[in-house]
Design an enzyme around this catalytic site. Structure first.
Site, PDB file in Angstrom:
ATOM      1  N   LYS A  53      11.681  25.982  13.904  1.00 49.61           N
ATOM      2  CA  LYS A  53      11.353  27.353  13.462  1.00 49.61           C
ATOM      3  C   LYS A  53      10.717  27.358  12.090  1.00 49.61           C
ATOM      4  CE  LYS A  53      15.677  28.498  13.805  1.00 49.61           C
ATOM      5  NZ  LYS A  53      16.188  27.337  14.523  1.00 49.61           N
ATOM      6  N   GLY A  73       3.412  17.436  15.404  1.00 45.44           N
ATOM      7  CA  GLY A  73       3.868  16.681  14.237  1.00 45.44           C
ATOM      8  C   GLY A  73       4.461  17.650  13.241  1.00 45.44           C
ATOM      9  N   ASP A 110      17.317  24.450  15.709  1.00 43.53           N
ATOM     10  CA  ASP A 110      16.575  23.242  15.323  1.00 43.53           C
ATOM     11  C   ASP A 110      15.305  23.026  16.151  1.00 43.53           C
ATOM     12  OD1 ASP A 110      18.619  22.726  13.502  1.00 43.53           O
ATOM     13  OD2 ASP A 110      19.748  21.563  14.974  1.00 43.53           O
ATOM     14  N   GLU A 111      14.704  24.097  16.606  1.00 42.48           N
ATOM     15  CA  GLU A 111      13.511  23.991  17.455  1.00 42.48           C
ATOM     16  C   GLU A 111      12.250  23.699  16.644  1.00 42.48           C
ATOM     17  OE1 GLU A 111      15.412  26.690  17.198  1.00 42.48           O
ATOM     18  OE2 GLU A 111      16.320  27.176  19.125  1.00 42.48           O
ATOM     19  N   GLY A 142      19.632  24.888   8.916  1.00 43.82           N
ATOM     20  CA  GLY A 142      18.981  23.789   8.198  1.00 43.82           C
ATOM     21  C   GLY A 142      17.535  23.783   8.632  1.00 43.82           C
ATOM     22  N   HIS A 143      16.651  24.194   7.754  1.00 43.86           N
ATOM     23  CA  HIS A 143      15.235  24.361   8.104  1.00 43.86           C
ATOM     24  C   HIS A 143      14.375  23.401   7.296  1.00 43.86           C
ATOM     25  CE1 HIS A 143      16.217  28.807   9.290  1.00 43.86           C
ATOM     26  NE2 HIS A 143      16.704  27.932  10.145  1.00 43.86           N
ATOM     27  N   ARG A 171      21.950  14.939  17.018  1.00 43.79           N
ATOM     28  CA  ARG A 171      21.766  16.030  17.972  1.00 43.79           C
ATOM     29  C   ARG A 171      21.755  15.472  19.390  1.00 43.79           C
ATOM     30  NH1 ARG A 171      16.685  18.257  14.485  1.00 43.79           N
ATOM     31  NH2 ARG A 171      17.820  19.364  12.873  1.00 43.79           N
ATOM     32  N   GLN A 186      19.180  29.687  13.742  1.00 48.45           N
ATOM     33  CA  GLN A 186      19.859  29.316  15.001  1.00 48.45           C
ATOM     34  C   GLN A 186      18.938  29.579  16.201  1.00 48.45           C
ATOM     35  OE1 GLN A 186      22.076  31.338  12.617  1.00 48.45           O
ATOM     36  NE2 GLN A 186      22.238  29.314  11.759  1.00 48.45           N
ATOM     37  N   THR A 225      21.809  20.194   8.127  1.00 50.02           N
ATOM     38  CA  THR A 225      22.934  20.723   7.347  1.00 50.02           C
ATOM     39  C   THR A 225      24.129  19.784   7.361  1.00 50.02           C
ATOM     40  OG1 THR A 225      22.187  22.966   7.767  1.00 50.02           O
ATOM     41  CG2 THR A 225      24.487  22.738   7.130  1.00 50.02           C
TER      42      THR A 225
HETATM   43  P1  GDP Z   1      14.661  24.566  12.533  1.00 49.09           P
HETATM   44  O1  GDP Z   1      16.102  24.628  12.195  1.00 49.09           O
HETATM   45  O2  GDP Z   1      14.359  25.241  13.828  1.00 49.09           O
HETATM   46  O3  GDP Z   1      13.762  25.030  11.440  1.00 49.09           O
HETATM   47  O4  GDP Z   1      14.318  23.026  12.795  1.00 49.09           O
HETATM   48  P2  GDP Z   1      14.822  21.770  11.896  1.00 49.09           P
HETATM   49  O5  GDP Z   1      14.064  21.749  10.640  1.00 49.09           O
HETATM   50  O6  GDP Z   1      16.311  21.754  11.835  1.00 49.09           O
HETATM   51  O7  GDP Z   1      14.423  20.575  12.858  1.00 49.09           O
HETATM   52  C1  GDP Z   1      13.129  20.376  13.310  1.00 49.09           C
HETATM   53  C2  GDP Z   1      12.657  18.989  12.843  1.00 49.09           C
HETATM   54  O8  GDP Z   1      11.501  18.639  13.567  1.00 49.09           O
HETATM   55  C3  GDP Z   1      12.254  18.948  11.387  1.00 49.09           C
HETATM   56  O9  GDP Z   1      12.570  17.681  10.876  1.00 49.09           O
HETATM   57  C4  GDP Z   1      10.753  19.157  11.431  1.00 49.09           C
HETATM   58  O10 GDP Z   1      10.077  18.579  10.308  1.00 49.09           O
HETATM   59  C5  GDP Z   1      10.399  18.429  12.685  1.00 49.09           C
HETATM   60  N1  GDP Z   1       9.238  18.955  13.431  1.00 49.09           N
HETATM   61  C6  GDP Z   1       8.807  20.226  13.566  1.00 49.09           C
HETATM   62  N2  GDP Z   1       7.764  20.291  14.411  1.00 49.09           N
HETATM   63  C7  GDP Z   1       7.511  19.021  14.812  1.00 49.09           C
HETATM   64  C8  GDP Z   1       6.576  18.437  15.729  1.00 49.09           C
HETATM   65  O11 GDP Z   1       5.759  19.096  16.348  1.00 49.09           O
HETATM   66  N3  GDP Z   1       6.642  17.087  15.889  1.00 49.09           N
HETATM   67  C9  GDP Z   1       7.550  16.298  15.230  1.00 49.09           C
HETATM   68  N4  GDP Z   1       7.538  14.998  15.464  1.00 49.09           N
HETATM   69  N5  GDP Z   1       8.449  16.829  14.383  1.00 49.09           N
HETATM   70  C10 GDP Z   1       8.442  18.163  14.183  1.00 49.09           C
HETATM   71  P1  IMO Z   2      19.073  26.272  12.536  1.00 55.01           P
HETATM   72  O1  IMO Z   2      18.723  27.580  11.892  1.00 55.01           O
HETATM   73  C1  IMO Z   2      21.649  24.120  15.300  1.00 55.01           C
HETATM   74  C2  IMO Z   2      25.766  25.552  15.683  1.00 55.01           C
HETATM   75  C3  IMO Z   2      26.887  24.651  15.194  1.00 55.01           C
HETATM   76  C4  IMO Z   2      27.975  25.044  16.174  1.00 55.01           C
HETATM   77  C5  IMO Z   2      27.759  26.547  16.371  1.00 55.01           C
HETATM   78  C6  IMO Z   2      28.647  27.425  15.496  1.00 55.01           C
HETATM   79  O2  IMO Z   2      18.832  25.078  11.694  1.00 55.01           O
HETATM   80  O3  IMO Z   2      18.488  26.181  13.898  1.00 55.01           O
HETATM   81  P2  IMO Z   2      28.634  27.999  12.890  1.00 55.01           P
HETATM   82  O4  IMO Z   2      28.752  27.117  11.695  1.00 55.01           O
HETATM   83  O5  IMO Z   2      27.366  28.787  12.943  1.00 55.01           O
HETATM   84  O6  IMO Z   2      29.828  28.863  13.108  1.00 55.01           O
HETATM   85  O7  IMO Z   2      28.603  26.975  14.142  1.00 55.01           O
HETATM   86  O8  IMO Z   2      26.395  26.777  16.026  1.00 55.01           O
HETATM   87  N1  IMO Z   2      24.729  25.855  14.680  1.00 55.01           N
HETATM   88  C7  IMO Z   2      23.498  25.338  14.712  1.00 55.01           C
HETATM   89  N2  IMO Z   2      22.936  24.412  15.523  1.00 55.01           N
HETATM   90  N3  IMO Z   2      20.901  24.709  14.345  1.00 55.01           N
HETATM   91  C8  IMO Z   2      21.427  25.648  13.536  1.00 55.01           C
HETATM   92  O9  IMO Z   2      20.676  26.347  12.662  1.00 55.01           O
HETATM   93  C9  IMO Z   2      22.795  25.972  13.672  1.00 55.01           C
HETATM   94  N4  IMO Z   2      23.630  26.823  13.034  1.00 55.01           N
HETATM   95  C10 IMO Z   2      24.792  26.752  13.672  1.00 55.01           C
HETATM   96  O10 IMO Z   2      26.551  23.299  15.290  1.00 55.01           O
HETATM   97  O11 IMO Z   2      27.733  24.427  17.417  1.00 55.01           O
HETATM   98 MG    MG Z   3      17.713  23.377  11.824  1.00 56.34          MG
END
Ligand code: GDP
Ligand code: IMO
Ligand code: MG
Length: 429
Positions: free
Chosen positions: A16, A420, A13-14, A40-41, A308, A227, A303
């Site tokens: 990506k 953002g 959830d960085e 979850g992207h 978090r 991940q 997802t």
């Molecule tokens: P991923 O799983 O690494 O693709 O990240 P997620 O989509 O799960 O979570 C990142 C969240 O941060 C999403 O809601 C993005 O829209 C949001 N996001 C990404 N970059 C930025 C940023 O620079 N600032 C803010 N405020 N939100 C961001």
């Molecule tokens: P993205 O791609 C954050 C975590 C789960 C759990 C562990 C194992 O959005 O960054 P699993 O269902 O994979 O066997 O669960 O990994 N986890 C994530 N945490 N972002 C994800 O994906 C994750 N996918 C799995 O919460 O701790």
């Molecule tokens: Mg994610």
């Protein structure tokens, strides 16, 4: 752009997806190389939010090949649901038919994998992993136990029949006698597989060798990770990890083009850290500062909707991540979340509270993490809005000081700063 892999460098959830979307502009082919619908992207484009789990976010462009690689595990109903949802969001069905390709060697998540994931989590009780219950662990377990079903198997009834004759007796014994679940008759299993075949028919790419050979020779490839390094099965906070290899090395396996096809590995870090699910987290903030980060950063899972856990940036983890994740440059996201923070902390070392020893190297035995406390450096905040800044020079001085220290300690250059969620809220350094 050279062939680049986007790697989550913390606990997932960085951001990506935002970085993948950004870099996809300069790529011809986007290949997802591991994980499944546990991911979850989110991509925000013109104020509209798109959510992805299995499908490469390159599908937002009308001229990119989006490949779900051999290293991915696919839950067919999730795959189908995601396509339907994206079509309802306005992406044309034609684009999916033209651009979306599924590797025949990807493994299929069967209903029993979901059931076993749920059962195992319940059985672990207080020691649960906190999985997404998408059947990820059990699907990869069967892959490595050589009892999995691959997408290509769905398209050959004879193979499928032979495989099920081998798999089902053992599987049913496990399901009924170990897990106290119900078994599957061959007839039912064949029927399920036939429904799955229908789902994959428009997308399975039996010509993948030709397509990827051409991509490797003549096209620019972007490898999309899911991940993060600290959730990696080998290098993460084992056992609180997922069951695949998000590290850049994972792309060398899961994308079918070998490691030498990758020239750059962008590690995506948040300006702080979040974690969803169980497991150690040395810089976790359980106070109002943590709540403030969670609120401003809108830190809730895409997802599962789970909140978090939040904490300060951990450079001990980040340095480790750069090393084992094979990261060559940094994309730092969510800097804007600190716009109203008077003070920002950065963990540079861990202190062992039992021995008083200080280390800057990541201790891999997570059962000892409760013995460590973070050693922080403090930075003055910038107390102004960064969300519209487009050039590095225009960032407030205090933000630059924080970024410079972070870069020095992490040991890889920061090339992208995100302030953002939108595509254009990005600074190329
Ligand atoms: P991923 O799983 O690494 O693709 O990240 P997620 O989509 O799960 O979570 C990142 C969240 O941060 C999403 O809601 C993005 O829209 C949001 N996001 C990404 N970059 C930025 C940023 O620079 N600032 C803010 N405020 N939100 C961001
Ligand atoms: P993205 O791609 C954050 C975590 C789960 C759990 C562990 C194992 O959005 O960054 P699993 O269902 O994979 O066997 O669960 O990994 N986890 C994530 N945490 N972002 C994800 O994906 C994750 N996918 C799995 O919460 O701790
Ligand atoms: Mg994610």
């Amino acid at each position: 752009m050279e062939n680049t892999v986007v790697v989550g460098a913390q606990f997932g959830d960085e951001g990506k997806a935002k970085i993948t979307d950004l870099l996809a502009q300069n790529a011809d082919v986007v290949i997802r190389y591991q994980g499944g619908s546990n991911a979850g992207h989110t991509v925000v484009l013109d104020n509209k939010k798109y959510k992805f789990h299995l499908i490469p976010s390159g599908i937002l462009y009308d001229n990119k090949i989006c490949f779900i690689g051999a290293g991915v595990v696919i839950k067919p109903d999730d795959f189908q649901k995601e396509i339907k949802e994206l079509i309802s969001e306005g992406i044309s069905e034609e684009r999916f038919k033209k651009a979306l390709k599924v590797h025949p060697l990807a493994h299929v998540t069967m209903p029993w994998h979901i059931e076993v994931d749920g059962y195992s989590e319940n059985a672990l009780g207080a020691n649960k992993i906190g999985t997404t219950k998408k059947g990820i662990g059990p699907t990869y377990t069967d892959k490595y136990a050589r009892t999995g079903i691959r997408v290509e198997d769905l398209f050959c009834e004879e193979t499928l029949s032979k495989k099920l004759d081998v798999i089902l007796p053992l599987k049913n014994k496990m399901l009924t006698e170990v897990y106290n679940l119900h078994g599957y008759s061959k007839e039912v299993a064949m029927q399920i597989c036939s429904e799955y075949r229908e789902i994959f028919t428009p997308y399975v790419c039996f010509e993948w060798q030709k397509l990827l050979d051409d991509a490797k020779r003549n096209k620019t490839i972007l490898f999309e990770g899911a991940q993060g390094v600290l959730l990696d099965i080998d290098y993460g906070t084992y056992p609180y990890v997922t069951s695949s290899n998000p590290i850049a090395g994972g792309a060398g396996v899961g994308a079918s083009v070998g490691p030498l096809a990758i020239k750059e590995a962008v590690g995506v870090f948040k300006a702080y850290i979040t974690r969803v699910g169980e497991g150690p987290f040395v810089t976790e903030l359980t106070d109002e500062t943590g709540e403030k980060i969670q609120k401003i950063g809108a830190e809730f899972g895409v997802t599962t909707g789970r909140p978090r856990r939040c904490g300060w940036f951990d450079a001990v983890i980040a340095k480790y991540s750069v090393l084992v994740g094979g990261i060559s440059s940094v994309a730092l996201t969510k800097l804007d979340v600190f716009d109203t923070f008077e003070t920002i902390k950065l963990c540079t070392k861990y202190r062992n509270v039992k021995t008083n020893e200080v280390t800057e190297f990541y201790p891999t035995n997570v059962y000892t993490h409760c013995d460590y406390e973070p050693v922080y450096e403090e930075f003055a905040g910038w107390m102004c809005d960064t969300t519209n800044i487009k050039k590095y020079e225009d960032l407030p001085q205090n933000a630059k000081i924080y970024l410079k220290r972070l870069e020095d300690i992490v040991g890889a250059p920061i090339k992208i700063v995100s302030t953002g969620p939108d595509r254009d809220q990005t600074i190329f350094v």
